[in-house]
Design an enzyme around this catalytic site. Structure first.
Site, PDB file in Angstrom:
ATOM      1  CG  HIS A  24     -10.008  -3.053 -12.844  1.00  0.00           C
ATOM      2  ND1 HIS A  24      -9.639  -1.728 -12.877  1.00  0.00           N
ATOM      3  CD2 HIS A  24     -11.131  -3.088 -12.091  1.00  0.00           C
ATOM      4  CE1 HIS A  24     -10.500  -1.006 -12.189  1.00  0.00           C
ATOM      5  NE2 HIS A  24     -11.424  -1.825 -11.707  1.00  0.00           N
ATOM      6  CG  HIS A  26     -13.626  -4.071  -7.690  1.00  0.00           C
ATOM      7  ND1 HIS A  26     -13.209  -3.067  -6.846  1.00  0.00           N
ATOM      8  CD2 HIS A  26     -13.497  -3.567  -8.947  1.00  0.00           C
ATOM      9  CE1 HIS A  26     -12.863  -1.998  -7.551  1.00  0.00           C
ATOM     10  NE2 HIS A  26     -13.029  -2.281  -8.840  1.00  0.00           N
ATOM     11  CD  GLU A 216     -15.681   3.418 -13.321  1.00  0.00           C
ATOM     12  OE1 GLU A 216     -15.060   3.774 -12.304  1.00  0.00           O
ATOM     13  OE2 GLU A 216     -16.403   2.402 -13.348  1.00  0.00           O
ATOM     14  CG  ASP A 305     -14.997  -2.722 -12.673  1.00  0.00           C
ATOM     15  OD1 ASP A 305     -14.157  -2.714 -11.772  1.00  0.00           O
ATOM     16  OD2 ASP A 305     -15.744  -1.751 -12.928  1.00  0.00           O
TER      17      ASP A 305
HETATM   18  O1  LIG Z   1     -15.753   0.492 -11.347  1.00  0.00           O
HETATM   19  C1  LIG Z   1     -15.590   0.925 -10.210  1.00  0.00           C
HETATM   20  N1  LIG Z   1     -15.253   2.229 -10.027  1.00  0.00           N
HETATM   21  C2  LIG Z   1     -15.019   2.753  -8.804  1.00  0.00           C
HETATM   22  N2  LIG Z   1     -15.122   2.038  -7.689  1.00  0.00           N
HETATM   23  C3  LIG Z   1     -15.483   0.738  -7.805  1.00  0.00           C
HETATM   24  C4  LIG Z   1     -15.727   0.139  -9.036  1.00  0.00           C
HETATM   25  N3  LIG Z   1     -16.076  -1.144  -8.816  1.00  0.00           N
HETATM   26  C5  LIG Z   1     -16.037  -1.330  -7.499  1.00  0.00           C
HETATM   27  N4  LIG Z   1     -15.689  -0.196  -6.868  1.00  0.00           N
HETATM   28  C6  LIG Z   1     -15.560   0.032  -5.426  1.00  0.00           C
HETATM   29  O2  LIG Z   1     -14.373  -0.598  -4.976  1.00  0.00           O
HETATM   30  C7  LIG Z   1     -14.604  -1.151  -3.698  1.00  0.00           C
HETATM   31  C8  LIG Z   1     -13.527  -2.132  -3.330  1.00  0.00           C
HETATM   32  O3  LIG Z   1     -13.510  -3.247  -4.148  1.00  0.00           O
HETATM   33  C9  LIG Z   1     -16.000  -1.675  -3.833  1.00  0.00           C
HETATM   34  O4  LIG Z   1     -16.607  -1.887  -2.561  1.00  0.00           O
HETATM   35  C10 LIG Z   1     -16.683  -0.574  -4.622  1.00  0.00           C
HETATM   36  O5  LIG Z   1     -17.186   0.413  -3.749  1.00  0.00           O
HETATM   37 ZN   LIG Z   2     -13.081  -1.121 -10.671  1.00  0.00          ZN
END
Ligand SMILES: O=c1[nH]cnc2c1ncn2[C@@H]1O[C@H](CO)[C@@H](O)[C@H]1O
Ligand SMILES: [Zn+2]
Length: 385
Positions: A24, A26, A216, A305
């Site tokens: 996980h 991004h 979350e 994350d």
């Molecule tokens: O921890 C999280 N929870 C929910 N959405 C997230 C988290 N981290 C990032 N993103 C969202 O996922 C998109 C694509 O990578 C990011 O642009 C952000 O808006």
């Molecule tokens: Zn995430």
């Protein structure tokens, strides 16, 4: 004798060298601050809150440290803002693979939302191909530097938008071509995963894999929907499963029906400790549910994350956990094998990673440690470990 040689606490160097598996992470949450500054300059992006890399890195960490997922997510406008051209996407993906490899990650699934990278005129397919190209370049460069890493992409659909089916179809089209699965992300409260049921049903019919950000910023109903309505293979975070676990005063533990299901079915939890501290899902490392979940043998995994927003890396996450829970190399191996078992690549390839890369990697580190122990205790009686 120092506590380091007496205990089997891994050192930061051992933690970095230990083979780690990341499920996980991004892509748009892991850019190097210096790269953001350069891309912004090249593209005439003038909205960066800071123009020096050091200050910009600090800005992201502080802005993301808000206690709310919604405010945390606002910081992504700047990373996504400079990821709108083919070259920028190739570069960011290449650097991502290189940075993870440098940190001792041997297998990673990195996610991003293709629909957020269309402002410069790219098509969804061009976005996916650019990112794949960057990952392949990064893998090659890492190998040239003596690091072995394999990176698969997960395509994310944004849960507030209405393109999930289209992105699921895209993930299916690029299956076996660098994309290993699908995800939904974005603000959780108010956007239940069942809004995107059509996408999940499509992927199930295609025998494809997906994870869902759930549990979350919102609790058990979100986890329940993700599993029982949508059929998620894994939970992105899932940390609030703790709400269904009761620890009694005498230390005994009672699992509710949902927590039992998650444990019994070995549903992987993509836990992200630092991120949870920033969005308010946990208040300190030592109070993070990962300690209890590991003790109770949930299929827990450790993840970053967003390395930029949390100023973290896989090694940093493990350093925090080692400090909070006294984890050893055996614990690190347990988390890494758990993650590898839960990856979306085929079973035989996961097994090969476990047997040929992860286990030998830890065995080597443990033998080094034993050697040091023997050397440092050579003139004292043998010690029980
Ligand atoms: O921890 C999280 N929870 C929910 N959405 C997230 C988290 N981290 C990032 N993103 C969202 O996922 C998109 C694509 O990578 C990011 O642009 C952000 O808006
Ligand atoms: Zn995430």
């Amino acid at each position: 004798m120092t506590s380091q040689t007496m205990s089997n606490t891994p050192t930061p160097d051992q933690i970095r060298r230990a083979p780690k598996v990341l499920l996980h992470d991004h892509l748009d949450g892991g850019l190097r601050p210096g790269t953001i500054v350069e891309l912004a300059r090249e593209q005439g992006y003038s909205r960066l809150p800071e123009t020096g890399p050091d200050k910009l890195g600090i800005w992201f960490r502080e802005a993301a440290d808000s206690g709310s997922l919604e405010r945390y997510l606002e910081t992504f406008s700047h990373t996504v803002g400079v990821m709108q051209t083919r070259d920028a996407l190739v570069r960011v993906a290449r650097e991502c693979a290189e940075d993870l490899a440098e940190d001792g990650v041997v297998y990673a699934e990195v996610r991003y939302a293709p629909e957020q990278h269309l402002e410069g005129g790219l098509t969804l397919e061009e976005v996916v191909e650019a990112v794949n190209e960057g990952f392949r370049e990064g893998e090659r460069l890492a190998r040239a530097n003596g690091h072995r890493i394999r990176v698969g992409a997960l395509l994310t659909a944004m849960r507030h938008a209405a393109r999930a089916l289209e992105i699921a179809e895209l993930a299916n089209r690029y299956r076996d071509l660098g994309v290993v699965g699908f995800d939904i992300a974005g603000a959780e409260a108010g956007y239940p995963p069942t809004r995107h049921l059509d996408a999940f049903e499509y992927l199930k019919r295609e025998n494809n894999h997906f994870t869902i950000h759930a549990g979350e910023a919102f609790g058990l109903p979100s986890i329940w929907q993700a599993l029982q309505w949508c059929g998620a293979d894994r939970l992105g975070h899932g940390v609030r499963i703790i709400d269904d676990i009761q620890v009694r005063a005498d230390g005994s533990v009672k699992l509710g029906r949902l927590a039992s299901y998650v444990r019994d079915k070995r549903i992987p939890l993509e836990l992200c400790p630092s991120s949870n501290l920033q969005t308010g899902a946990a208040s300190s490392y030592s109070e993070h549910p990962i300690g209890l979940l590991r003790r109770l043998h949930f299929r827990a995994t450790v993840n970053t994350d967003n390395r930029l927003m949390s100023g973290t890396s896989m090694s940093r996450e493990f350093e925090h956990l080692v400090e909070a829970f006294g984890y050893s190399l055996d614990d690190m191996q347990w988390f890494s094998v758990n993650a590898m078992k839960s990856a979306f690549i085929p079973f035989d390839e996961r097994l090969a990673m476990i047997n040929d890369v992860i286990k030998p990697g830890y065995a080597e580190l443990k033998s080094e440690w034993l050697f040091q122990q023997t050397a440092s205790t050579s003139d004292s009686p043998a010690r029980e470990g």
